[in-house]
Design a protein around this motif. Structure first.
Motif, PDB file in Angstrom:
ATOM      1  N   SER A  43       2.512 -10.637  64.747  1.00 45.07           N
ATOM      2  CA  SER A  43       1.829 -10.916  66.008  1.00 45.07           C
ATOM      3  C   SER A  43       0.333 -11.062  65.732  1.00 45.07           C
ATOM      4  CB  SER A  43       2.077  -9.798  67.018  1.00 45.07           C
ATOM      5  OG  SER A  43       1.532  -8.585  66.545  1.00 45.07           O
ATOM      6  N   VAL A  44      -0.266 -12.042  66.342  1.00 44.12           N
ATOM      7  CA  VAL A  44      -1.685 -12.323  66.152  1.00 44.12           C
ATOM      8  C   VAL A  44      -2.465 -11.550  67.212  1.00 44.12           C
ATOM      9  CG1 VAL A  44      -3.421 -14.140  66.115  1.00 44.12           C
ATOM     10  CG2 VAL A  44      -1.127 -14.590  65.252  1.00 44.12           C
ATOM     11  N   PRO A  46      -5.168 -10.470  69.998  1.00 44.26           N
ATOM     12  CA  PRO A  46      -5.817 -11.305  71.031  1.00 44.26           C
ATOM     13  C   PRO A  46      -7.196 -11.822  70.615  1.00 44.26           C
ATOM     14  CG  PRO A  46      -4.924  -9.309  72.013  1.00 44.26           C
ATOM     15  CD  PRO A  46      -4.754  -9.183  70.532  1.00 44.26           C
ATOM     16  N   GLN A  49      -6.518 -14.841  68.463  1.00 42.00           N
ATOM     17  CA  GLN A  49      -5.985 -15.924  69.292  1.00 42.00           C
ATOM     18  C   GLN A  49      -7.115 -16.629  70.043  1.00 42.00           C
ATOM     19  OE1 GLN A  49      -3.078 -14.198  71.886  1.00 42.00           O
ATOM     20  NE2 GLN A  49      -1.493 -14.104  70.315  1.00 42.00           N
ATOM     21  N   GLN A  50      -8.010 -15.833  70.621  1.00 44.17           N
ATOM     22  CA  GLN A  50      -9.130 -16.409  71.364  1.00 44.17           C
ATOM     23  C   GLN A  50     -10.054 -17.182  70.426  1.00 44.17           C
ATOM     24  OE1 GLN A  50     -11.438 -13.647  73.657  1.00 44.17           O
ATOM     25  NE2 GLN A  50     -13.004 -15.162  74.159  1.00 44.17           N
ATOM     26  N   ASN A  52      -9.281 -18.625  67.577  1.00 41.42           N
ATOM     27  CA  ASN A  52      -8.613 -19.863  67.164  1.00 41.42           C
ATOM     28  C   ASN A  52      -8.668 -20.909  68.276  1.00 41.42           C
ATOM     29  OD1 ASN A  52      -7.900 -19.089  64.557  1.00 41.42           O
ATOM     30  ND2 ASN A  52      -5.996 -18.164  65.226  1.00 41.42           N
ATOM     31  N   ARG A  53      -8.410 -20.494  69.486  1.00 40.16           N
ATOM     32  CA  ARG A  53      -8.406 -21.421  70.618  1.00 40.16           C
ATOM     33  C   ARG A  53      -9.813 -21.982  70.859  1.00 40.16           C
ATOM     34  NH1 ARG A  53      -6.107 -18.205  73.851  1.00 40.16           N
ATOM     35  NH2 ARG A  53      -8.007 -17.265  74.649  1.00 40.16           N
ATOM     36  N   TYR A  97     -13.697 -12.205  64.381  1.00 42.72           N
ATOM     37  CA  TYR A  97     -13.784 -13.303  65.351  1.00 42.72           C
ATOM     38  C   TYR A  97     -14.557 -14.469  64.742  1.00 42.72           C
ATOM     39  CZ  TYR A  97     -14.930 -16.030  69.471  1.00 42.72           C
ATOM     40  OH  TYR A  97     -15.068 -17.057  70.366  1.00 42.72           O
TER      41      TYR A  97
END
Length: 117
Positions: A43-44, A46, A49-50, A52-53, A97
């Protein structure tokens, strides 16, 4: 006795060689164990994920802009690459990040610059 030994050795060597040749193919088949199960899905977090997005979107936009305006391919010269906007300190430390954002930014910039989807 020497003659008897020579006669015996003359016949023994071909018999031993024939025995080895005929029995070489009679061994049991090899057993190959099945491969281990695949690792569980990771699982990545959060924060990543943010990053990367946000990084991919910003890089894609900047790459498309630079290609349209014919500025050349310079992803590391853009302010967004250095500033890493969108960081939320509630999700975790800035270092991971920043790294994830910059990697995603470079991927997005490449795809935006070369008009890939």
């Amino acid at each position: 006795m020497c003659e008897d030994t020579m006669k015996l050795s003359r016949f023994a060597l071909p018999l031993v060689a024939a025995g080895v040749i005929f029995t070489a193919g009679c061994s049991h088949p090899n057993y190959y164990a099945p491969p281990p199960p695949p690792p569980p899905p990771q699982s990545v977090p959060p924060l990543i994920q943010q990053a990367n997005r946000d990084g991919f979107r910003a890089g894609h936009d900047d790459g498309a802009r630079d290609a349209y305006n014919r500025f050349g391919y310079h992803p590391r010269h853009d302010r967004k690459y250095h500033d890493c906007p969108g960081y939320n300190p509630a999700l975790g430390p800035f270092g991971p990040y920043r790294d994830a954002f910059r990697n995603a930014y470079l991927r997005g910039y490449y795809q935006g610059f070369y008009n890939q989807r």
